[in-house]
Design a protein around this motif. Structure first.
Motif, mmCIF file in Angstrom:
data_model
loop_
_atom_site.group_PDB
_atom_site.id
_atom_site.type_symbol
_atom_site.label_atom_id
_atom_site.label_comp_id
_atom_site.label_asym_id
_atom_site.label_seq_id
_atom_site.Cartn_x
_atom_site.Cartn_y
_atom_site.Cartn_z
ATOM 1 N N TYR A 190 0.859 -1.188 0.000
ATOM 2 C CA TYR A 190 0.000 0.000 0.000
ATOM 3 C C TYR A 190 0.894 1.237 0.000
ATOM 4 N N THR A 196 -10.873 1.061 3.696
ATOM 5 C CA THR A 196 -10.891 -0.288 3.129
ATOM 6 C C THR A 196 -11.718 -0.360 1.850
ATOM 7 N N THR A 199 -9.026 1.657 -1.051
ATOM 8 C CA THR A 199 -7.569 1.558 -1.011
ATOM 9 C C THR A 199 -7.129 0.111 -1.230
ATOM 10 N N HIS A 200 -6.178 -0.077 -2.130
ATOM 11 C CA HIS A 200 -5.687 -1.410 -2.477
ATOM 12 C C HIS A 200 -4.161 -1.362 -2.591
ATOM 13 N N ARG A 206 3.187 -4.947 -7.768
ATOM 14 C CA ARG A 206 2.735 -6.338 -7.864
ATOM 15 C C ARG A 206 3.821 -7.221 -8.477
ATOM 16 N N TYR A 216 3.244 -8.295 -3.146
ATOM 17 C CA TYR A 216 3.501 -6.893 -3.432
ATOM 18 C C TYR A 216 4.777 -6.446 -2.718
ATOM 19 N N GLY A 231 -3.125 2.738 -6.308
ATOM 20 C CA GLY A 231 -3.924 1.808 -5.518
ATOM 21 C C GLY A 231 -5.166 2.434 -4.900
ATOM 22 N N ARG A 232 -5.455 3.677 -5.249
ATOM 23 C CA ARG A 232 -6.629 4.371 -4.721
ATOM 24 C C ARG A 232 -7.713 4.453 -5.788
ATOM 25 N N ASP A 233 -8.966 4.399 -5.348
ATOM 26 C CA ASP A 233 -10.095 4.498 -6.278
ATOM 27 C C ASP A 233 -10.475 5.933 -6.591
#
Length: 234
Positions: A190, A196, A199-200, A206, A216, A231-233
């Motif tokens: 991250y 949650t 956030t990924h 990867r 990761y 990694g954020r939407d």
């Protein structure tokens, strides 16, 4: 012998310390607060702030701070934020953002309300240190001097952003060189921490093994500012 990256960190540190010192010259210590969420950027800010306060003629038992967690927080982020607040003697005032304030429950409206509530409770606060960097959303609009009064319907206070010009890799060089403890999620890929629900792990970190297993690399192995929020939407 300092590497080129560490020399860059030294330059950034001097700039940040000058902004923090300017805030200490402008405002009584009792009117300063810190926006703290346990993330890497505000952690750098906190360490620099504390380093200057070591020379301050008067210190309170704890430092005022506001924590606005996302509506769906990671347990490990909450745990680290609370533990580090205790370690660094922060009087952490938790203000949960209103679910209706934005599309993700942590939009501009909810943040505005959280800060407004905090300032109603702490009327002595005039300026708040924030860990915003130039590459963050809206960071490009902030001044290079490190001081910006809120606008756009936000409750009025002075935003002080000492790490505004830091690059992503410099943040990690600082934390790792000084061996500052940080949230464990950063070691799981991250690179930008939210909730949650948005956030990924960063796909740029990867790694797929020969048998298809996925892992990761840690956040500090990322170099490019532009890849920090992959990694954020939002």
């Amino acid at each position: 012998v300092p590497t080129e990256k560490l020399r860059a960190v030294q330059r950034q540190t001097r700039l940040s310390l000058s902004i923090i010192q300017s805030a200490l010259d402008r405002y009584p210590l009792t009117s300063l607060s810190l926006s703290y969420n346990g993330g890497k950027d505000c952690l750098v800010l906190l360490i620099l702030y504390l380093s200057l306060l070591a020379r301050h003629p008067w210190l309170p038992h704890s430092l005022p701070a506001i924590y606005i967690p996302p509506s769906h927080p990671f347990g490990s982020v909450t745990e680290f934020t609370l533990a580090s607040a205790q370690r660094y003697h922060l009087a952490l005032d938790i203000h949960v953002a209103d679910e209706g304030g934005g599309a993700k429950g942590k939009g501009a409206g909810s943040m505005k309300e959280a800060f407004a509530d905090y300032l109603r409770k702490h009327k002595e606060v005039e300026a708040i240190f924030v860990g915003t960097r130039r590459t963050d959303p809206h960071g490009g609009k902030l001044s290079g001097e490190g001081f910006d009064v809120t606008d756009g319907g936000w409750p009025r206070f002075m935003r002080v952003h000492p790490v505004i010009e830091w690059h992503y890799a410099e943040v990690w060089a600082f934390l790792r060189h000084l061996k500052i403890p940080y949230c464990e999620l950063y070691d799981q890929g991250y690179t930008s921490l939210g909730g949650t629900n948005d956030t990924h792990p960063n796909p740029a970190l990867r790694v797929e093994g020969s048998e298809g297993e996925v892992r990761y690399r840690p956040a500090y192995e990322l170099e490019e500012d532009g890849e920090e929020r992959l990694g954020r939407d939002w």
